[in-house]
Design an enzyme around this catalytic site. Sequence first.
Site, PDB file in Angstrom:
ATOM      1  N   ASP A  84      44.009  45.190  42.498  1.00 13.51           N
ATOM      2  CA  ASP A  84      44.148  44.582  44.230  1.00 13.51           C
ATOM      3  C   ASP A  84      45.954  44.918  44.530  1.00 13.51           C
ATOM      4  O   ASP A  84      45.859  45.584  45.408  1.00 13.51           O
ATOM      5  CB  ASP A  84      42.973  44.651  44.191  1.00 13.51           C
ATOM      6  N   GLY A 140      48.406  42.112  35.036  1.00 14.77           N
ATOM      7  CA  GLY A 140      48.075  41.174  33.447  1.00 14.77           C
ATOM      8  C   GLY A 140      47.369  42.500  32.736  1.00 14.77           C
ATOM      9  O   GLY A 140      46.846  43.806  34.053  1.00 14.77           O
ATOM     10  N   ARG A 153      29.550  22.835  23.383  1.00 16.46           N
ATOM     11  CA  ARG A 153      30.830  22.596  22.907  1.00 16.46           C
ATOM     12  C   ARG A 153      31.702  24.262  23.792  1.00 16.46           C
ATOM     13  O   ARG A 153      30.304  24.747  24.024  1.00 16.46           O
ATOM     14  CB  ARG A 153      31.264  23.555  21.582  1.00 16.46           C
ATOM     15  N   ILE A 182      40.666  44.199  33.385  1.00 13.15           N
ATOM     16  CA  ILE A 182      39.523  44.026  32.550  1.00 13.15           C
ATOM     17  C   ILE A 182      38.293  42.834  33.549  1.00 13.15           C
ATOM     18  O   ILE A 182      37.459  42.772  33.485  1.00 13.15           O
ATOM     19  CB  ILE A 182      39.960  42.315  32.156  1.00 13.15           C
ATOM     20  N   ASP A 183      38.915  42.757  35.270  1.00  8.04           N
ATOM     21  CA  ASP A 183      37.584  41.908  36.158  1.00  8.04           C
ATOM     22  C   ASP A 183      36.574  42.349  36.345  1.00  8.04           C
ATOM     23  O   ASP A 183      35.406  42.404  36.876  1.00  8.04           O
ATOM     24  CB  ASP A 183      38.571  41.129  36.877  1.00  8.04           C
TER      25      ASP A 183
HETATM   26  O1  F6P Z   1      43.338  39.292  36.622  1.00  9.29           O
HETATM   27  C1  F6P Z   1      43.131  39.678  34.814  1.00  9.29           C
HETATM   28  C2  F6P Z   1      43.546  38.580  34.619  1.00  9.29           C
HETATM   29  O2  F6P Z   1      43.022  38.725  33.511  1.00  9.29           O
HETATM   30  C3  F6P Z   1      41.719  36.965  34.970  1.00  9.29           C
HETATM   31  O3  F6P Z   1      40.922  37.566  34.476  1.00  9.29           O
HETATM   32  C4  F6P Z   1      42.730  35.999  34.391  1.00  9.29           C
HETATM   33  O4  F6P Z   1      42.115  34.708  35.437  1.00  9.29           O
HETATM   34  C5  F6P Z   1      44.623  36.465  35.029  1.00  9.29           C
HETATM   35  O5  F6P Z   1      44.959  37.070  35.199  1.00  9.29           O
HETATM   36  C6  F6P Z   1      45.203  35.597  33.905  1.00  9.29           C
HETATM   37  O6  F6P Z   1      46.472  35.656  33.907  1.00  9.29           O
HETATM   38  P1  F6P Z   1      47.696  35.670  33.601  1.00  9.29           P
HETATM   39  O7  F6P Z   1      48.202  36.665  32.730  1.00  9.29           O
HETATM   40  O8  F6P Z   1      49.085  35.122  34.582  1.00  9.29           O
HETATM   41  O9  F6P Z   1      47.435  34.273  32.923  1.00  9.29           O
END
Ligand code: F6P
Length: 378
Positions: free
Chosen positions: A117, A12, A282, A140-141
Site C-alpha cells: 500500500d 519487505g 511454548r 505477504i500480508d
Molecule cells: O508488511 C510485510 C511485513 O513482513 C509485515 O508482515 C511485518 O510486520 C513487516 O513487514 C516487517 O518489516 P521489517 O522487514 O521492517 O522487519
Amino acid sequence: MLKKVAILANGGDVSGFNAVIRAIVKTAESNNIECYGFIDGYRGLLKNDYIKLSSTDKASGILQKGGSIISSSTNANVFHYKVVDENGNVEYKDLSDKCVQNVKEDGFDCIFTLGGDSTQKSARDFSLKGLNVIGVPKTIDNDVACTDITFGYNTAVTVATEALDRLHTTAETHNRIMVLEVMGREAGWIALESAIAGGADIALIPEIPYDINKAAEAIKRRQENGKNFSVVVVSEGAYPKGGEMAIAGKKDDGEGVINVKLGGAGERVAEELERLTGLTARCTVLGYMQRGGTPTAYDRVLSTKYGSKAMELALEGKFNVLTVIKNGKLDCVPLEDVVGNNKEIGALQDGTLGNVKIVTMEDDLVKTARNIGINLGD
Ligand code: F6P
C-alpha cells in the site's frame, strides 16, 4: 510507442518478486521494448541507479529464486525522505521532483512499481506528477485494497501451514499449547488462512480484539474431550480487548513507511494461556521464514500473470493503475481507488482509516473458521 520501461521493487521482500520481474522482462522483449530495473526501490529512482534487465542475462534463471534481483527498500518514501546532515541533524525532504527528473531525462516510458500500500501510494503520487506508472500488488500480508490476492501471500500461508503441521507434533507428544506467531501487521489474513489450513484450534487476529479467557475456555473444553494439547495461531498485530498491539521497537524514518516493529504478541498469549489452563505453553515466532525462499507454484503463476498483465497494460497505454485479481479474473483498477477513498479500506485500531484491506466479519474465512470450531478469541 513504448521503447524503454523500468521496474522497481519496494517494501519487505516476498517470494515472487523475481517471478514478476521475469514476466515483465519477457513480455517487454516479445514486444521489442527495453527493460531496466531501479536498484533498491524508490531509492534507486532518487539516485538514478538502474541496470539493464534481459532474459539472457540478469533476469535469467530467477523464477524460483526468493528475494529481488534489483533489491528492495523498506524505508524510502521519497516524498518525505529522511536526510541526516554531517552534524547528525535530521530533516525530512520531498525529493520526488528529482526522481521525476531522472525518469524523464533518461526516457523511461513507464515505471512498474512492485509493492504494497505505501509503495502504491507513492506510485499514485508520481502519477499526479506526470509519470506513467503501473503498480503490481505485493505483500505477504495480503492487505492491498481492490485485489483478492497479492503475490507472496500464498507462499507465506504455505510456510505457516507447514510450521503448524510441525508444531502439532510437539503439542500432541508433550501435551502442550503450541503458539505460532505469524506476520501480517494490522491484517489477520495469514493467521486466519494458515489456521484453517493447519488445523489450529485458536486463531487470534487484529480485527477481533481477543478475550484471553475465551481462548482458555476453548482449550479447557478440548481437555474435557480428551485433547490435552492445543495449537494456537497469533497474528503479530493481535491484541486483547481494551489493550494495545505488542510493539518490539520504534524508529522514525518519516511518514509513509513502517516505523513500528510489531513483536511479542505470541509470547504474551502463550504466557497467559499457561497461567489460565495449567498446561505448558511454548511460542514460536515464524518471522522472516514467511517472506524468504522459493515461491509456491501458485505464487509463481500469480506473479507471472501480474507481470505479463502489467506489461500488456503499458502496451495499451493504460497507466496509473494497479494489476489486480478480482473475483478470480486478472484485471486492473485505478491507483486512486487503491490508495484513495475506496470502499475496501478498514478502520485501524486507533480509529483512523488505513489504506489496508483488513479481514471483515463477513469474510468466508471467518465464517468457515467459526463453523469448524476454531476459536477466534471472542
Ligand atoms: O508488511 C510485510 C511485513 O513482513 C509485515 O508482515 C511485518 O510486520 C513487516 O513487514 C516487517 O518489516 P521489517 O522487514 O521492517 O522487519
